[in-house]
Design a protein around this motif. Structure first.
Motif, PDB file in Angstrom:
ATOM      1  N   GLU A 104     -11.307  -6.020   2.421  1.00 58.91           N
ATOM      2  CA  GLU A 104     -12.435  -6.069   2.230  1.00 58.91           C
ATOM      3  C   GLU A 104     -13.464  -6.422   3.650  1.00 58.91           C
ATOM      4  OE1 GLU A 104     -16.025  -5.375   0.252  1.00 58.91           O
ATOM      5  OE2 GLU A 104     -14.120  -5.193  -0.420  1.00 58.91           O
ATOM      6  N   ARG A 105     -12.997  -7.218   4.483  1.00 62.25           N
ATOM      7  CA  ARG A 105     -13.625  -7.663   5.710  1.00 62.25           C
ATOM      8  C   ARG A 105     -13.736  -6.383   6.610  1.00 62.25           C
ATOM      9  NH1 ARG A 105     -10.523 -11.283   9.461  1.00 62.25           N
ATOM     10  NH2 ARG A 105      -9.535  -9.305   9.814  1.00 62.25           N
ATOM     11  N   ASN A 106     -12.291  -5.801   6.535  1.00 58.16           N
ATOM     12  CA  ASN A 106     -11.987  -4.719   7.469  1.00 58.16           C
ATOM     13  C   ASN A 106     -12.915  -3.529   7.226  1.00 58.16           C
ATOM     14  OD1 ASN A 106     -10.425  -6.429   9.002  1.00 58.16           O
ATOM     15  ND2 ASN A 106      -8.601  -5.298   8.355  1.00 58.16           N
ATOM     16  N   LYS A 107     -13.674  -3.429   6.022  1.00 62.63           N
ATOM     17  CA  LYS A 107     -14.364  -2.228   5.731  1.00 62.63           C
ATOM     18  C   LYS A 107     -15.622  -2.121   6.837  1.00 62.63           C
ATOM     19  CE  LYS A 107     -13.395  -2.276   1.010  1.00 62.63           C
ATOM     20  NZ  LYS A 107     -13.971  -2.430  -0.499  1.00 62.63           N
ATOM     21  N   VAL A 108     -15.978  -3.107   7.639  1.00 62.02           N
ATOM     22  CA  VAL A 108     -16.858  -3.245   8.634  1.00 62.02           C
ATOM     23  C   VAL A 108     -16.533  -2.539   9.668  1.00 62.02           C
ATOM     24  CG1 VAL A 108     -18.108  -5.049   7.589  1.00 62.02           C
ATOM     25  CG2 VAL A 108     -16.611  -5.506   9.598  1.00 62.02           C
ATOM     26  N   ILE A 109     -15.147  -2.371  10.148  1.00 59.84           N
ATOM     27  CA  ILE A 109     -14.627  -1.616  11.125  1.00 59.84           C
ATOM     28  C   ILE A 109     -14.943  -0.355  11.316  1.00 59.84           C
ATOM     29  CG2 ILE A 109     -12.282  -1.167  12.550  1.00 59.84           C
ATOM     30  CD1 ILE A 109     -11.063  -3.378  11.197  1.00 59.84           C
ATOM     31  N   PRO A 110     -15.756   0.094  12.496  1.00 57.89           N
ATOM     32  CA  PRO A 110     -16.230   1.482  12.687  1.00 57.89           C
ATOM     33  C   PRO A 110     -14.959   2.381  12.604  1.00 57.89           C
ATOM     34  CG  PRO A 110     -17.161  -0.172  14.351  1.00 57.89           C
ATOM     35  CD  PRO A 110     -16.086  -0.662  13.433  1.00 57.89           C
ATOM     36  N   GLY A 111     -15.168   3.526  12.005  1.00 61.16           N
ATOM     37  CA  GLY A 111     -14.124   4.714  12.321  1.00 61.16           C
ATOM     38  C   GLY A 111     -13.021   5.065  11.517  1.00 61.16           C
ATOM     39  N   TYR A 112     -12.940   3.959  10.378  1.00 63.10           N
ATOM     40  CA  TYR A 112     -11.843   3.928   9.513  1.00 63.10           C
ATOM     41  C   TYR A 112     -12.398   4.254   8.170  1.00 63.10           C
ATOM     42  CZ  TYR A 112      -8.750   1.957  12.963  1.00 63.10           C
ATOM     43  OH  TYR A 112      -8.104   1.696  14.075  1.00 63.10           O
ATOM     44  N   THR A 113     -11.646   5.252   7.216  1.00 65.13           N
ATOM     45  CA  THR A 113     -12.080   5.182   6.127  1.00 65.13           C
ATOM     46  C   THR A 113     -11.504   4.045   5.019  1.00 65.13           C
ATOM     47  OG1 THR A 113      -9.980   6.446   5.280  1.00 65.13           O
ATOM     48  CG2 THR A 113     -11.780   7.866   6.097  1.00 65.13           C
ATOM     49  N   GLU A 114     -11.863   4.057   3.657  1.00 65.48           N
ATOM     50  CA  GLU A 114     -11.405   2.657   2.963  1.00 65.48           C
ATOM     51  C   GLU A 114      -9.636   3.003   2.785  1.00 65.48           C
ATOM     52  OE1 GLU A 114     -13.178   1.365  -0.399  1.00 65.48           O
ATOM     53  OE2 GLU A 114     -15.350   1.990   0.445  1.00 65.48           O
ATOM     54  N   GLU A 115      -9.449   4.324   2.710  1.00 67.15           N
ATOM     55  CA  GLU A 115      -8.024   4.537   2.621  1.00 67.15           C
ATOM     56  C   GLU A 115      -7.230   4.205   3.759  1.00 67.15           C
ATOM     57  OE1 GLU A 115     -10.428   6.889   1.872  1.00 67.15           O
ATOM     58  OE2 GLU A 115     -10.375   6.683  -0.329  1.00 67.15           O
ATOM     59  N   GLU A 116      -7.899   4.493   5.151  1.00 68.08           N
ATOM     60  CA  GLU A 116      -6.972   4.163   6.146  1.00 68.08           C
ATOM     61  C   GLU A 116      -6.980   2.458   6.356  1.00 68.08           C
ATOM     62  OE1 GLU A 116      -8.012   7.962   9.097  1.00 68.08           O
ATOM     63  OE2 GLU A 116      -9.738   6.415   8.610  1.00 68.08           O
ATOM     64  N   ILE A 117      -8.044   1.991   5.953  1.00 68.09           N
ATOM     65  CA  ILE A 117      -8.058   0.488   6.136  1.00 68.09           C
ATOM     66  C   ILE A 117      -7.080  -0.198   5.097  1.00 68.09           C
ATOM     67  CG2 ILE A 117      -9.505  -1.625   5.311  1.00 68.09           C
ATOM     68  CD1 ILE A 117     -11.930  -0.021   6.401  1.00 68.09           C
ATOM     69  N   ALA A 118      -6.757   0.379   3.766  1.00 67.58           N
ATOM     70  CA  ALA A 118      -5.584  -0.046   3.139  1.00 67.58           C
ATOM     71  C   ALA A 118      -4.526   0.048   3.598  1.00 67.58           C
ATOM     72  CB  ALA A 118      -6.011   0.679   1.686  1.00 67.58           C
ATOM     73  N   VAL A 119      -4.296   1.137   4.362  1.00 70.29           N
ATOM     74  CA  VAL A 119      -2.874   1.055   4.774  1.00 70.29           C
ATOM     75  C   VAL A 119      -2.867   0.132   5.911  1.00 70.29           C
ATOM     76  CG1 VAL A 119      -1.627   2.858   6.266  1.00 70.29           C
ATOM     77  CG2 VAL A 119      -2.558   3.889   4.121  1.00 70.29           C
ATOM     78  N   ARG A 120      -3.834   0.221   6.738  1.00 68.11           N
ATOM     79  CA  ARG A 120      -3.836  -0.577   7.959  1.00 68.11           C
ATOM     80  C   ARG A 120      -3.430  -1.959   7.607  1.00 68.11           C
ATOM     81  NH1 ARG A 120      -6.389  -4.318  10.475  1.00 68.11           N
ATOM     82  NH2 ARG A 120      -6.308  -4.319  13.008  1.00 68.11           N
ATOM     83  N   VAL A 121      -4.211  -2.627   6.538  1.00 70.32           N
ATOM     84  CA  VAL A 121      -4.161  -3.765   6.018  1.00 70.32           C
ATOM     85  C   VAL A 121      -2.592  -4.180   5.766  1.00 70.32           C
ATOM     86  CG1 VAL A 121      -4.782  -3.752   3.837  1.00 70.32           C
ATOM     87  CG2 VAL A 121      -5.264  -5.638   5.073  1.00 70.32           C
TER      88      VAL A 121
END
Length: 142
Positions: A104-121
């Motif tokens: 949830e916090r990482n949603k503020v990281i510029p340049g990533y979609t929610e799907e990319e954030i889900a994979v990254r986390v």
């Protein structure tokens, strides 16, 4: 190291500067050290450390609390860091809840979609959390 990969893996032990942290903590611990010691801050929405965002002032600060993922870690340049603290406390937390909160916090990281954030986390942050969990026994208190 590849800069783009380091940014993607931000939060891994080798993406910090533990030598600079140890140097600043040494200055703070030294009773004859400078009257002020500047340390970086961090804002996840910005994504880069902010030099000098935190300032220790000897005349007004008597207790220093330091929080961080790898303060008890003894590898990848973090050797000797834990010994700089008078009291080491490890806060237990549910891994799945932590991963969900980081996502949830990482949603503020510029340049990533929610799907990319889900994979990254899952690839980056979960791995980091497991690594941190392995240091719990090195704490004075849990």
């Amino acid at each position: 190291p590849d800069a783009a990969e380091a940014v993607y893996r931000r939060g891994a032990p080798d993406t910090f500067d533990p030598a600079a942290l140890r140097e600043a903590l040494g200055l703070i611990r030294d009773e004859k050290g400078p009257s002020e010691v500047a340390l970086p801050g961090f804002d996840h929405a910005v994504g880069d450390p902010a030099p000098g965002a935190i300032v220790f002032r000897r005349a007004s600060h008597r207790v220093v609390l330091v929080e961080g993922l790898y303060l008890l870690y003894g590898k990848e340049g973090w050797e000797g860091t834990a010994e700089l603290f008078d009291d080491r406390i490890y806060l237990e937390a549910d891994l799945e809840l932590c991963v969900a909160r980081v996502q949830e916090r990482n949603k503020v990281i510029p340049g990533y979609t929610e799907e990319e954030i889900a994979v990254r986390v899952q690839k980056v942050d979960r791995r980091n959390a497991v690594l941190v969990g392995e240091t719990a026994d090195l704490a004075d208190r849990r």
